[in-house]
Design a protein around this motif. Structure first.
Motif, PDB file in Angstrom:
ATOM      1  N   ALA A  63       0.795  -1.228   0.000  1.00 44.78           N
ATOM      2  CA  ALA A  63       0.000   0.000   0.000  1.00 44.78           C
ATOM      3  C   ALA A  63       0.831   1.284   0.000  1.00 44.78           C
ATOM      4  O   ALA A  63       0.523   2.221  -0.758  1.00 44.78           O
ATOM      5  N   PRO A  64       1.907   1.393   0.815  1.00 39.62           N
ATOM      6  CA  PRO A  64       2.682   2.649   0.809  1.00 39.62           C
ATOM      7  C   PRO A  64       3.261   2.980  -0.562  1.00 39.62           C
ATOM      8  O   PRO A  64       3.347   4.157  -0.945  1.00 39.62           O
ATOM      9  N   PHE A  65       3.637   1.963  -1.301  1.00 36.24           N
ATOM     10  CA  PHE A  65       4.237   2.178  -2.617  1.00 36.24           C
ATOM     11  C   PHE A  65       3.165   2.640  -3.621  1.00 36.24           C
ATOM     12  O   PHE A  65       3.407   3.535  -4.431  1.00 36.24           O
ATOM     13  N   ILE A  66       1.980   2.022  -3.558  1.00 38.94           N
ATOM     14  CA  ILE A  66       0.909   2.387  -4.481  1.00 38.94           C
ATOM     15  C   ILE A  66       0.382   3.784  -4.152  1.00 38.94           C
ATOM     16  O   ILE A  66       0.066   4.580  -5.049  1.00 38.94           O
ATOM     17  N   GLU A  67       0.311   4.088  -2.873  1.00 42.75           N
ATOM     18  CA  GLU A  67      -0.113   5.436  -2.474  1.00 42.75           C
ATOM     19  C   GLU A  67       0.869   6.487  -2.973  1.00 42.75           C
ATOM     20  O   GLU A  67       0.471   7.607  -3.329  1.00 42.75           O
ATOM     21  N   CYS A  68       2.137   6.119  -3.026  1.00 38.99           N
ATOM     22  CA  CYS A  68       3.155   7.039  -3.529  1.00 38.99           C
ATOM     23  C   CYS A  68       2.924   7.311  -5.017  1.00 38.99           C
ATOM     24  O   CYS A  68       3.041   8.451  -5.480  1.00 38.99           O
ATOM     25  N   LEU A  69       2.590   6.262  -5.768  1.00 40.42           N
ATOM     26  CA  LEU A  69       2.269   6.449  -7.192  1.00 40.42           C
ATOM     27  C   LEU A  69       0.990   7.264  -7.354  1.00 40.42           C
ATOM     28  O   LEU A  69       0.910   8.156  -8.219  1.00 40.42           O
ATOM     29  N   ALA A  71      -0.050   9.482  -5.546  1.00 44.58           N
ATOM     30  CA  ALA A  71       0.207  10.882  -5.205  1.00 44.58           C
ATOM     31  C   ALA A  71       0.908  11.626  -6.328  1.00 44.58           C
ATOM     32  O   ALA A  71       1.176  12.824  -6.211  1.00 44.58           O
ATOM     33  N   GLY A  72       1.227  10.907  -7.405  1.00 45.57           N
ATOM     34  CA  GLY A  72       1.827  11.558  -8.557  1.00 45.57           C
ATOM     35  C   GLY A  72       3.326  11.413  -8.677  1.00 45.57           C
ATOM     36  O   GLY A  72       3.933  11.994  -9.585  1.00 45.57           O
ATOM     37  N   HIS A  73       3.927  10.627  -7.810  1.00 39.51           N
ATOM     38  CA  HIS A  73       5.380  10.435  -7.885  1.00 39.51           C
ATOM     39  C   HIS A  73       5.725   9.503  -9.044  1.00 39.51           C
ATOM     40  O   HIS A  73       4.964   8.591  -9.384  1.00 39.51           O
ATOM     41  N   GLN A  74       6.913   9.733  -9.602  1.00 42.31           N
ATOM     42  CA  GLN A  74       7.332   8.911 -10.742  1.00 42.31           C
ATOM     43  C   GLN A  74       7.698   7.501 -10.301  1.00 42.31           C
ATOM     44  O   GLN A  74       7.467   6.529 -11.020  1.00 42.31           O
ATOM     45  N   SER A  76       7.647   4.550  -7.050  1.00 39.66           N
ATOM     46  CA  SER A  76       6.815   4.197  -5.894  1.00 39.66           C
ATOM     47  C   SER A  76       7.566   4.274  -4.572  1.00 39.66           C
ATOM     48  O   SER A  76       6.938   4.190  -3.510  1.00 39.66           O
ATOM     49  N   ASP A  77       8.885   4.396  -4.615  1.00 46.38           N
ATOM     50  CA  ASP A  77       9.649   4.414  -3.364  1.00 46.38           C
ATOM     51  C   ASP A  77      10.270   5.788  -3.096  1.00 46.38           C
ATOM     52  O   ASP A  77      11.322   5.900  -2.470  1.00 46.38           O
ATOM     53  N   GLU A  78       9.606   6.828  -3.561  1.00 49.88           N
ATOM     54  CA  GLU A  78      10.092   8.185  -3.329  1.00 49.88           C
ATOM     55  C   GLU A  78       9.461   8.826  -2.093  1.00 49.88           C
ATOM     56  O   GLU A  78       9.774   9.974  -1.766  1.00 49.88           O
ATOM     57  N   CYS A  79       8.603   8.096  -1.403  1.00 48.58           N
ATOM     58  CA  CYS A  79       7.888   8.648  -0.260  1.00 48.58           C
ATOM     59  C   CYS A  79       8.429   8.054   1.042  1.00 48.58           C
ATOM     60  O   CYS A  79       8.892   6.901   1.065  1.00 48.58           O
ATOM     61  N   PRO A  80       8.386   8.795   2.144  1.00 50.89           N
ATOM     62  CA  PRO A  80       8.882   8.288   3.430  1.00 50.89           C
ATOM     63  C   PRO A  80       8.244   6.969   3.849  1.00 50.89           C
ATOM     64  O   PRO A  80       8.910   6.094   4.394  1.00 50.89           O
ATOM     65  N   ALA A  81       6.947   6.816   3.583  1.00 51.61           N
ATOM     66  CA  ALA A  81       6.271   5.580   3.973  1.00 51.61           C
ATOM     67  C   ALA A  81       6.824   4.378   3.198  1.00 51.61           C
ATOM     68  O   ALA A  81       6.905   3.266   3.737  1.00 51.61           O
TER      69      ALA A  81
END
Length: 312
Positions: A63-69, A71-74, A76-81
């Motif tokens: 879920a954290p990786f999909i939520e990152c995508l 959110a518009g990130h290129q 999936s692992d660019e977010c702290p979560a």
């Protein structure tokens, strides 16, 4: 797109797509007729889930990786979560590795105790097959695969030896050279291929090497200028064997089976190995093959067999 097309393009099953929907990772739109309508973003999400699974991250933890995508990130692992999910997965692997290492140590300890336990006057020990051979091994038969070798010239092949030197098989120098070919030498703690003992002539590479080691001096006294062990195993693998068995002669490595191609040598396959050299020994003199030992059995006394032939 329909679910069938999505599953095909994502290389996933329809059942897997439904599972990702239940997890809330994929949220398709709806057509006027009520059918699900999947987008290119859904396709990317499913591919990402499958990629993460390949790294050991369960879809239920994606879920954290999909939520990152979402959110518009290129990536999936660019977010702290997402980074936290990485750390959690690594920590879990560390715990698993520690648990497995502890279990392995316990099993090894129990193996040692069980192998050396005394029952009355009977002592059970672990047999060292680098020194002796198992009983009732099948005896290889002469299939004629080496009949053509005597009299052939050694090919101009340069192979790497375990002492780091290049060895030109067409330029072995004056005197006789003994080259014993073998399939593979096992490592301590590593299982041999399944059914190895059932293959005629396969078992016994370590015992053969030790026999040539123990007869090395007398072979030299009988006129042998060089002794080489020879297999398709890589030089690093052979170097470990030469060091562990204290071999006084180098081993030659031929992972590409160049000598087999040049001389049409017999080979065979075993589980986990598409091709291995069949055990045989070449006696080379003046650049040509003077004598061939084939088949060889038992290998643990083969050096003495070569010595007897030299003396005759």
């Amino acid at each position: 797109m329909r679910i069938g097309e999505l599953a095909e393009r994502a290389e996933a099953s329809i059942k897997a797509v439904r599972y990702y929907e239940r997890l809330g990772l994929v949220q398709p739109g709806r057509l006027a007729n009520g059918y699900r309508d999947y987008s290119g973003h859904d396709l990317r999400v499913i591919r990402e889930i499958r990629a993460l699974a390949g790294f050991g991250i369960n879809p239920a933890r994606a879920a954290p990786f999909i939520e990152c995508l979402d959110a518009g990130h290129q990536h999936s692992d660019e977010c702290p979560a997402s980074l936290a999910a990485y750390r959690d997965s690594i920590a879990e692997l560390d715990r698993t590795i520690a648990s497995l290492a502890s279990r392995r140590e316990l099993l090894a300890e129990r193996l040692q105790r069980g192998a050396s336990r005394t029952f009355g006057t009977e002592v059970t020990t672990v047999i060292d097959y680098s020194k002796v051979l198992p009983e009732n091994l099948p005896i290889p038969e002469d299939d004629g695969a080496a009949d053509h070798l005597v009299g052939l010239a050694m090919p101009a092949l340069t192979l790497k030896a375990t002492d780091g030197s290049p060895v030109n098989l067409a330029g072995l120098g004056a005197g006789r050279t003994v080259i014993y070919l073998y399939p593979l030498t096992g490592l301590p703690g590593t299982d041999l291929p399944a059914g190895w003992d059932a293959i005629p002539g396969a078992r016994g590479c370590s015992t053969e090497a030790c026999d040539f080691r123990d007869h090395f001096t007398v072979l030299r006294d009988a006129g042998v200028a060089n002794v080489y062990g020879f297999s398709s195993q890589d030089p690093d693998y052979q170097r470990e064997v030469a060091s562990r068995l204290s071999l006084p002669f180098p081993m030659l490595s031929d992972p590409g089976f160049s000598l087999a191609a040049a001389l049409k040598l017999p080979t065979f396959a075993a589980p986990g190995h598409d091709r291995l050299y069949t055990r045989l020994t070449l006696v080379v003199k003046d650049g040509g093959i003077e004598h061939v030992f084939y088949p060889i059995f038992p290998p643990n006394t083969h050096a003495q067999q070569v010595l007897d032939w030299l003396r005759e």
